[in-house]
Design a protein around this motif. Structure first.
Motif, short mmCIF file in Angstrom:
data_model
loop_
_atom_site.label_atom_id
_atom_site.label_comp_id
_atom_site.label_asym_id
_atom_site.label_seq_id
_atom_site.Cartn_x
_atom_site.Cartn_y
_atom_site.Cartn_z
N MET A 142 -9.93 -13.87 1.97
CA MET A 142 -10.91 -13.49 1.24
C MET A 142 -10.78 -12.19 0.82
SD MET A 142 -12.87 -16.10 0.16
CE MET A 142 -14.39 -15.29 -0.04
N ARG A 143 -10.33 -11.53 1.49
CA ARG A 143 -10.01 -9.85 1.23
C ARG A 143 -8.89 -9.63 0.56
NH1 ARG A 143 -12.57 -6.98 5.80
NH2 ARG A 143 -11.99 -5.18 4.59
N PHE A 144 -7.97 -10.46 0.16
CA PHE A 144 -6.79 -10.31 -0.73
C PHE A 144 -7.09 -9.37 -1.74
CE2 PHE A 144 -3.45 -13.82 0.66
CZ PHE A 144 -3.69 -13.05 1.86
N PRO A 145 -8.28 -9.74 -2.69
CA PRO A 145 -8.39 -8.84 -3.93
C PRO A 145 -8.75 -7.27 -3.53
CG PRO A 145 -9.67 -10.91 -4.14
CD PRO A 145 -9.04 -10.76 -2.72
N GLN A 146 -9.31 -7.18 -2.41
CA GLN A 146 -9.49 -5.75 -2.04
C GLN A 146 -8.24 -4.87 -1.51
OE1 GLN A 146 -11.73 -8.15 -1.39
NE2 GLN A 146 -13.41 -7.89 -0.33
N PHE A 147 -7.25 -5.74 -0.88
CA PHE A 147 -6.31 -5.05 -0.27
C PHE A 147 -5.27 -4.81 -1.44
CE2 PHE A 147 -6.64 -8.00 3.78
CZ PHE A 147 -6.78 -7.02 4.47
N LYS A 148 -5.29 -5.63 -2.56
CA LYS A 148 -4.56 -5.46 -3.82
C LYS A 148 -4.93 -4.08 -4.50
CE LYS A 148 -2.84 -7.53 -7.99
NZ LYS A 148 -2.87 -9.05 -8.67
N GLU A 149 -6.27 -4.06 -4.82
CA GLU A 149 -6.84 -2.83 -5.35
C GLU A 149 -6.31 -1.71 -4.33
OE1 GLU A 149 -7.87 -2.46 -8.46
OE2 GLU A 149 -7.32 -4.59 -8.36
N GLY A 150 -6.49 -1.63 -3.20
CA GLY A 150 -6.35 -0.45 -2.47
C GLY A 150 -4.82 -0.31 -2.50
N LEU A 151 -4.09 -1.24 -2.39
CA LEU A 151 -2.51 -0.81 -2.30
C LEU A 151 -2.17 -0.33 -3.83
CD1 LEU A 151 -1.19 -3.72 -0.19
CD2 LEU A 151 -1.57 -1.47 0.57
N LYS A 152 -2.47 -0.76 -5.01
CA LYS A 152 -2.36 -0.52 -6.20
C LYS A 152 -2.57 1.08 -6.48
CE LYS A 152 -3.22 -3.09 -9.68
NZ LYS A 152 -3.95 -3.96 -10.63
N ASN A 153 -3.50 1.68 -5.71
CA ASN A 153 -4.03 3.10 -5.80
C ASN A 153 -2.58 3.87 -5.42
OD1 ASN A 153 -6.48 2.62 -6.57
ND2 ASN A 153 -7.34 2.46 -4.48
N LEU A 154 -1.62 3.34 -4.73
CA LEU A 154 -0.65 4.11 -4.30
C LEU A 154 0.60 4.31 -5.45
CD1 LEU A 154 0.24 3.05 -0.81
CD2 LEU A 154 -0.40 5.12 -1.17
N ARG A 155 0.40 3.70 -6.79
CA ARG A 155 1.12 3.68 -7.80
C ARG A 155 1.26 5.18 -8.06
NH1 ARG A 155 5.20 1.42 -10.26
NH2 ARG A 155 4.20 -0.84 -10.24
#
Length: 248
Positions: free
Chosen positions: A62-75
């Motif tokens: 259920m937390r996958f979308p939040q993980f994805k947004e957080g990790l994309k911030n490293l772009r």
């Protein structure tokens, strides 16, 4: 994970890495780093507050979308350190990255990190590999029980990334049922079935999820292997596939 569906990239990469690891001496390349990570995970578990964010596999999914947004911030950080803008960070760019982060690592440690994260053997760190690299650096450089770790994290490029990395560590610790700092198939079965004993996950699902992580097929999954699978599960790889390669 019972309900997530990793794309072809993870299966292809898992197969490719498995073949690479069959080479003479390849396993030794990862051994030092993975042993450090095992000790670190045991240390983190020992100093944890006891509060758990996860009580089931589904609570992680259920937390996958939040993980994805957080990790994309490293772009942005990735593009900053990719000085020649070729889509990968080579060894010299990595060294400059570590200097900018004021992380004083030994040459052997830099080599271990680079080769352990360059899993496709391209001699360059791609974005998904960069995420794993920074998470490993963050974890290994962070004291297990320190009230102030923001100074390391803020330089990475996002005020939220520390929380994202910490939560990924918590997900791993949830799956590591016997607390030895690595995952085995029994851990996965227990994690998949404990929360809903009346709705057991099919055996083939457990085997598939474990195989996606156990690239060297030794029956154990290090935090590094887990990270690569996790980054793919949350959808970072699928984003990368949408970016056309030069000359394609």
């Amino acid at each position: 994970m019972g309900t997530c569906h990793p794309g072809p990239s993870l299966k292809l990469l898992s197969s490719k890495v498995g073949c690479m690891l069959c080479g003479c001496g390849s396993l030794e390349k990862y051994k030092r780093l993975d042993e450090k990570l095992e000790r670190k995970m045991i240390e983190v578990r020992r100093t944890a507050s006891g509060h758990a964010n996860f009580k089931s596999i589904n609570s992680i999914i259920m937390r996958f979308p939040q993980f994805k947004e957080g990790l994309k911030n490293l772009r942005g950080a990735f593009e900053q350190y990719d000085e020649d803008s070729n889509g990968t960070i080579d060894k010299e760019e990595l060294k400059k990255c570590l200097e900018k982060l004021q992380l004083n690592l030994k040459e052997e440690e830099v080599e271990d990190l680079f080769h352990s994260c360059d899993i496709d053997g391209s001699e360059g760190i791609q974005f998904n590999e960069f995420i794993v690299l920074l998470c490993l650096i963050y974890l290994l450089m962070k004291p297990a029980s320190s009230p102030d770790t923001a100074s390391t994290t803020s330089k990475i490029g996002s005020p939220n990334i520390e929380a994202t990395f910490n939560t990924i560590v918590e997900a791993f610790l949830f799956l590591d049922k016997n607390g030895d700092g690595k995952l085995n198939k029994q851990d996965m079965i227990k994690a998949l079935n404990d929360y809903s004993p009346w709705e057991k996950s099919p055996a083939h699902v457990t085997r598939t999820r474990f195989k996606e992580m156990d690239w060297d097929k030794n029956g154990k999954v290090s935090f590094r292997e887990f990270l690569f699978a996790f980054v793919s599960w949350v959808g970072i790889d699928s984003d990368e596939e949408e970016i056309p390669e030069e000359g394609s």
